[in-house]
Design a protein around this motif. Structure first.
Motif, short mmCIF file in Angstrom:
data_model
loop_
_atom_site.label_atom_id
_atom_site.label_comp_id
_atom_site.label_asym_id
_atom_site.label_seq_id
_atom_site.Cartn_x
_atom_site.Cartn_y
_atom_site.Cartn_z
N UNK A 327 0.85 -1.19 0.00
CA UNK A 327 0.00 0.00 0.00
C UNK A 327 0.89 1.24 0.00
N UNK A 328 0.57 2.18 -0.87
CA UNK A 328 1.35 3.43 -0.94
C UNK A 328 0.40 4.59 -0.63
N UNK A 329 0.82 5.50 0.22
CA UNK A 329 -0.07 6.62 0.53
C UNK A 329 0.71 7.87 0.90
N UNK A 330 0.01 8.98 0.94
CA UNK A 330 0.58 10.25 1.40
C UNK A 330 -0.59 11.15 1.76
N UNK A 331 -0.39 12.10 2.66
CA UNK A 331 -1.49 13.02 3.00
C UNK A 331 -1.93 13.81 1.77
N UNK A 332 -3.18 14.31 1.79
CA UNK A 332 -3.69 15.13 0.69
C UNK A 332 -2.71 16.28 0.44
N UNK A 333 -2.46 16.53 -0.83
CA UNK A 333 -1.59 17.66 -1.17
C UNK A 333 -0.13 17.26 -1.27
N UNK A 334 0.22 16.05 -0.80
CA UNK A 334 1.60 15.59 -0.90
C UNK A 334 1.71 14.50 -1.97
N UNK A 335 2.95 14.33 -2.46
CA UNK A 335 3.15 13.38 -3.56
C UNK A 335 3.34 11.96 -3.03
N UNK A 336 2.60 11.03 -3.61
CA UNK A 336 2.80 9.62 -3.25
C UNK A 336 4.01 9.11 -4.02
N UNK A 337 4.82 8.32 -3.37
CA UNK A 337 6.05 7.83 -3.99
C UNK A 337 5.80 6.45 -4.62
N UNK A 338 5.63 6.44 -5.94
CA UNK A 338 5.34 5.19 -6.65
C UNK A 338 6.59 4.51 -7.19
N UNK A 339 7.78 4.92 -6.71
CA UNK A 339 9.01 4.40 -7.33
C UNK A 339 9.14 2.88 -7.24
N UNK A 340 8.74 2.29 -6.13
CA UNK A 340 8.89 0.83 -5.99
C UNK A 340 8.00 0.10 -7.00
N UNK A 341 6.83 0.64 -7.20
CA UNK A 341 5.89 0.06 -8.16
C UNK A 341 6.46 0.18 -9.59
N UNK A 342 7.04 1.34 -9.88
CA UNK A 342 7.61 1.57 -11.22
C UNK A 342 8.82 0.65 -11.44
N UNK A 343 9.62 0.47 -10.40
CA UNK A 343 10.76 -0.47 -10.50
C UNK A 343 10.26 -1.87 -10.82
N UNK A 344 9.21 -2.28 -10.13
CA UNK A 344 8.67 -3.62 -10.39
C UNK A 344 8.23 -3.73 -11.85
N UNK A 345 7.59 -2.67 -12.35
CA UNK A 345 7.10 -2.71 -13.74
C UNK A 345 8.24 -2.98 -14.71
N UNK A 346 9.39 -2.36 -14.45
CA UNK A 346 10.52 -2.49 -15.39
C UNK A 346 10.97 -3.94 -15.55
N UNK A 347 10.72 -4.75 -14.52
CA UNK A 347 11.17 -6.14 -14.59
C UNK A 347 10.07 -7.06 -15.15
N UNK A 348 8.94 -6.49 -15.54
CA UNK A 348 7.83 -7.32 -16.02
C UNK A 348 7.76 -7.32 -17.54
N UNK A 349 7.13 -8.35 -18.06
CA UNK A 349 6.90 -8.40 -19.51
C UNK A 349 5.80 -7.42 -19.90
N UNK A 350 5.81 -7.05 -21.18
CA UNK A 350 4.74 -6.18 -21.68
C UNK A 350 3.40 -6.90 -21.58
N UNK A 351 2.30 -6.14 -21.53
CA UNK A 351 0.98 -6.79 -21.43
C UNK A 351 0.68 -7.67 -22.62
N UNK A 352 -0.07 -8.72 -22.34
CA UNK A 352 -0.53 -9.59 -23.42
C UNK A 352 -1.77 -8.97 -24.05
N UNK A 353 -1.79 -8.91 -25.37
CA UNK A 353 -2.93 -8.25 -26.03
C UNK A 353 -4.19 -9.10 -25.91
#
Ligand code: FS2
Ligand code: SF4
Length: 539
Positions: A327-353
């Motif tokens: 779970x990723x969160x931040x108070x209203x008005x602050x930026x949520x840090x999605x870097x771990x999720x983006x890192x995970x994406x880089x190691x995944x295959x592209x979506x299957x059509x």
């Protein structure tokens, strides 16, 4: 446990062993307790306001997020729910001390609870014995849950409406007040609809001032070659943060289900990696999340408890939660840090059509008003005989194929107005157009049903009618969870009559309460497709 808040409730009476949605009995009773303590807190804040004291915005936000957490398919994480109960009890205790007239308060306001399990079993839906009072209390509570969800999205964009928050809390408190009669609660139900309109207007203003007015847009439903992140739920601010953080990373972002309408906003078009929409309505997610291959971010309901095969790729934020998922969160008005999720994406295959092609949407009020001359001309010439509002939700039940059949059998001189995930039942049928006006006009998310109401009011003005019900518009709405309840109450408040609601009428309507809705508003269920076509189109 006893829960009957959604359309898929067991045997259309109530889930008692575990939820059809996957909610366990433990989660269900903790959600009951969270609602109960939030009502207690609301009694305190309502009294404080009566005594002329201010209630902090954080308290308003605590109430709305608590309600949102208990919406169908939002949160399956007991620890999160217990944490919210604890926090709510603490805030309540501190505020209770400031109340001067404590005798004016209901019991829940001053109650301290230590044994959550024991108390949770006593404060659920069935704690109200009279079935009509229970029905109205729940109808109001569910409407308020929907309203709270919409408020929360506006709050994330730093827009608040103190009057809406004060009403949510006052109405919650009233659902614990034994002195209120059936008539009082019927009046409160309609008042909830009034604030539903205000809440949807607040969110509409928040979305359009941040992201521009939705415009006609073709959305790609195929895939690209890069790894992707799939965003679902309704929160546009979360999407914005994710798009900002994925810029230039080689990771594409796709929408799922109710996030599709994000493509219609001008603001999001500047992101080259905003690839398209993947899949269909929420209930198909178990297959579609699997074939997507990359991480999925759930920003709200509707979450289906995930299969083990993709559980480590499912992330939640905001009111959404699943035990064991990150779970990723931040108070209203602050930026949520999605870097771990983006890192995970880089190691995944592209979506299957799974599909190819495009779908068209973006027909919210501003865009439709821009086309008003064309639309009015088509109505005057008879090219458009009728509009059918088919907004609302999609769901798993086979009986919902009714909506696909209904849409496909509609005569060619009719136009569907839609919003919400209900559209997936017919938005890929290629129903064509009438003089360039598509036969399915998608305004956006379920909250954008507000746009459909504005469009109806505008047409009433253009055609110089006294009553919105004199327009050539029929309503055949599909519901599933509690946001549909606030949309329904808002339409009733605006004077819309003869709404057909399906695939089943809510189990939480007692026979007497259902009668009030039938007699005062002409609410009806659905029947056979051919009979309903005659009823809705010919009439
Ligand atoms: Fe659909 Fe689920 Fe929008 Fe509902 S994705 S049923 O939340 O609010 O519609
Ligand atoms: Fe049952 Fe719906 Fe409640 Fe889930 S939310 S427990 S499916 S009534």
């Amino acid at each position: 446990m006893f829960c009957y808040q959604c359309q898929e409730t067991a045997r259309n009476t109530g889930c008692t062993i575990q939820g059809v949605c996957g909610k366990t009995a433990t989660t269900a009773i903790m959600q009951d307790l969270l609602i109960y303590v939030t009502k207690g807190l609301s009694a305190v804040t309502t009294q404080l306001r009566k005594e002329g004291k201010n209630v902090d915005q954080e308290v308003n936000h605590l109430v709305t997020v608590n309600l949102f957490t208990t919406i169908t398919n939002a949160n399956f994480d007991d620890e999160v729910i217990k944490g919210r109960i604890k926090k709510t009890l603490e805030v309540k205790k501190a505020l209770y001390a400031q109340v001067e007239d404590k005798d004016a308060l209901v019991k829940a306001a001053g109650e301290e609870i230590t044994d959550y399990d024991a108390r949770a079993k006593e404060v659920g839906v069935l704690a109200t014995e009279n079935e009509d009072i229970r029905s109205l209390r729940e109808l109001i509570t569910y409407g308020l849950k929907g309203l709270a969800a919409y408020s929360k999205h506006a709050n994330a964009l730093l827009k608040d409406n103190e009057e809406v928050d004060a009403f949510i809390q006052e109405a919650l408190a009233k659902t614990l007040d034994d002195s209120l009669t059936v008539d009082d609660l019927v009046a409160l139900t309609l008042e909830t609809g009034k604030y539903g309109v205000d809440g949807m207007a607040l969110l509409d203003e928040a979305n359009t001032s941040a992201y521009g007015h939705p415009e006609i847009t073709e959305v790609d439903i195929g895939v690209r070659k890069n790894p992707g992140i799939l965003v679902s739920g309704h929160d546009l601010k979360d999407l914005e943060m994710l798009l900002e953080q994925t810029k230039g990373t080689g990771v594409d972002v796709y929408t799922h289900s109710e996030m599709l309408p994000a493509h219609y906003y001008p603001f999001f078009k500047k992101y080259d990696n905003f690839a398209g929409n993947y899949g269909n309505a929420w209930w198909k997610q178990t297959e579609e999340f699997e074939s997507f291959n990359g991480p999925i971010l759930m920003t709200t309901n509707c979450v289906v408890p995930p299969r083990a095969s993709y559980k480590d790729r499912l992330w939640t934020t905001g009111a959404a939660g699943v035990a064991g998922c990150k779970h990723i969160d931040a108070p209203y008005g602050e930026t949520k840090d999605f870097s771990a999720l983006i890192e995970q994406a880089k190691s995944c295959e592209a979506p299957q059509e799974i599909e190819t092609g495009k779908i068209v949407g973006g027909f919210a009020h501003n865009q439709v008003f821009a086309l008003a001359d064309q639309v009015v001309e088509a109505v005057k010439s008879g090219a458009i005989r009728k509009f059918i509002v088919m907004a609302g939700c999609d769901g798993r039940q086979k009986s919902r194929n009714y909506y696909t059949e209904f849409a496909s059998k509609l005569p060619h001189d009719t136009v569907i107005l839609t919003a919400g995930c209900a559209k997936y039942k017919y938005n890929k049928l290629n129903l064509g157009d009438i003089n360039g006006i598509p036969r399915v006009l998608d305004a956006g998310q379920c909250n954008d049903s507000y746009s459909l109401a504005l469009i109806a009011l505008k047409l009433k003005e253009i055609f110089n009618l006294d009553d919105v019900n004199d327009l050539p518009i029929a309503y055949n709405i599909a519901w599933y969870e509690q946001k549909a309840v606030i949309v329904l109450l808002a339409l009733l408040y605006l004077g819309v009559k003869n709404i057909h609601l399906g695939p089943t009428l809510p189990a939480f309507l007692s026979p007497n309460v259902a009668n009030v809705l039938v007699e005062q508003f002409g609410i009806a269920g659905i029947g056979d497709v051919d009979d309903d076509l005659k009823l809705l189109v010919e009439a």
